[in-house]
Write a protein that holds these residues in place. Structure first.
Motif, PDB file in Angstrom:
ATOM      1  N   GLU A  99     -13.561  45.065  17.509  1.00  0.00           N
ATOM      2  CA  GLU A  99     -12.544  44.018  17.508  1.00  0.00           C
ATOM      3  C   GLU A  99     -12.889  42.956  16.466  1.00  0.00           C
ATOM      4  O   GLU A  99     -14.072  42.670  16.232  1.00  0.00           O
ATOM      5  N   SER A 100     -11.866  42.360  15.874  1.00  0.00           N
ATOM      6  CA  SER A 100     -12.061  41.306  14.891  1.00  0.00           C
ATOM      7  C   SER A 100     -10.840  40.389  14.871  1.00  0.00           C
ATOM      8  O   SER A 100      -9.810  40.709  15.468  1.00  0.00           O
TER       9      SER A 100
ATOM     10  N   TYR B   7      -7.649  43.308  26.678  1.00  0.00           N
ATOM     11  CA  TYR B   7      -8.113  42.556  27.832  1.00  0.00           C
ATOM     12  C   TYR B   7      -8.773  41.273  27.321  1.00  0.00           C
ATOM     13  O   TYR B   7      -9.112  41.151  26.131  1.00  0.00           O
ATOM     14  N   ARG B   8      -8.990  40.352  28.238  1.00  0.00           N
ATOM     15  CA  ARG B   8      -9.757  39.158  27.883  1.00  0.00           C
ATOM     16  C   ARG B   8     -10.592  38.703  29.069  1.00  0.00           C
ATOM     17  O   ARG B   8     -10.256  38.995  30.218  1.00  0.00           O
TER      18      ARG B   8
ATOM     19  N   TYR C  98     -10.960  41.965  24.200  1.00  0.00           N
ATOM     20  CA  TYR C  98     -11.433  43.335  24.027  1.00  0.00           C
ATOM     21  C   TYR C  98     -10.253  44.291  23.958  1.00  0.00           C
ATOM     22  O   TYR C  98      -9.249  44.092  24.640  1.00  0.00           O
ATOM     23  N   CYS C  99     -10.404  45.350  23.186  1.00  0.00           N
ATOM     24  CA  CYS C  99      -9.428  46.431  23.258  1.00  0.00           C
ATOM     25  C   CYS C  99     -10.069  47.622  23.959  1.00  0.00           C
ATOM     26  O   CYS C  99     -11.296  47.737  24.021  1.00  0.00           O
ATOM     27  N   LYS C 100      -9.218  48.458  24.514  1.00  0.00           N
ATOM     28  CA  LYS C 100      -9.712  49.612  25.264  1.00  0.00           C
ATOM     29  C   LYS C 100      -8.646  50.687  25.312  1.00  0.00           C
ATOM     30  O   LYS C 100      -7.460  50.390  25.375  1.00  0.00           O
ATOM     31  N   ALA C 101      -9.100  51.928  25.298  1.00  0.00           N
ATOM     32  CA  ALA C 101      -8.188  53.051  25.485  1.00  0.00           C
ATOM     33  C   ALA C 101      -8.066  53.340  26.970  1.00  0.00           C
ATOM     34  O   ALA C 101      -9.082  53.457  27.665  1.00  0.00           O
TER      35      ALA C 101
ATOM     36  N   TRP D 164     -16.272  49.987  26.165  1.00  0.00           N
ATOM     37  CA  TRP D 164     -15.775  48.687  25.707  1.00  0.00           C
ATOM     38  C   TRP D 164     -16.445  48.346  24.374  1.00  0.00           C
ATOM     39  O   TRP D 164     -17.596  48.709  24.142  1.00  0.00           O
ATOM     40  N   GLY D 165     -15.728  47.614  23.527  1.00  0.00           N
ATOM     41  CA  GLY D 165     -16.321  47.098  22.310  1.00  0.00           C
ATOM     42  C   GLY D 165     -17.059  45.805  22.584  1.00  0.00           C
ATOM     43  O   GLY D 165     -17.223  45.389  23.740  1.00  0.00           O
TER      44      GLY D 165
END
Length: 114
Positions: free
Chosen positions: A6-7, A37-38, A95-98, A104-105
């Protein structure tokens, strides 16, 4: 292996905008719905937005509806979160997630403050 990077986070004033990016690798990206998500300090991680495999359907938490837009580019294996009209309560690590993956990143910090 499955990986998310993530960036795009940073410090922004209330009312400002940011665009988060997430680069995905290690799986067949186009076959997975994706979500952002956050997690704010002292709070549990919460779902912010989701998007289906081809981007035809999206969903949002009530708290961000009308302000955030999730999108994806399957050719680039990227998912984005455009955040507008930011509020101090949007401060969190994002965060992003599949969907269906457990990885998680590292997340990207968003701070909304004057």
């Amino acid at each position: 292996q499955v990986q998310f990077v993530e960036s795009g986070g940073g410090l922004v004033q209330p009312g400002g905008s940011l665009r988060l990016s997430c680069a995905a690798s290690g799986f067949t990206f186009s076959t997975y719905a994706m979500s952002w998500y956050r997690q704010a300090p002292g709070k549990e991680r919460e779902l912010v937005a989701g998007i289906t495999t081809l981007g035809g359907s999206t969903n949002y938490a009530d708290s961000v509806k009308g302000r955030f837009i999730i999108s994806r580019d399957n050719a680039k294996r990227m998912v984005y979160l455009q955040m507008n009209s930011l509020k101090p309560e949007d401060t969190a690590v994002y965060y992003c997630k599949a969907d269906g993956q457990s990885i998680w990143g590292q997340g990207t910090q968003v701070t909304v403050s004057s």
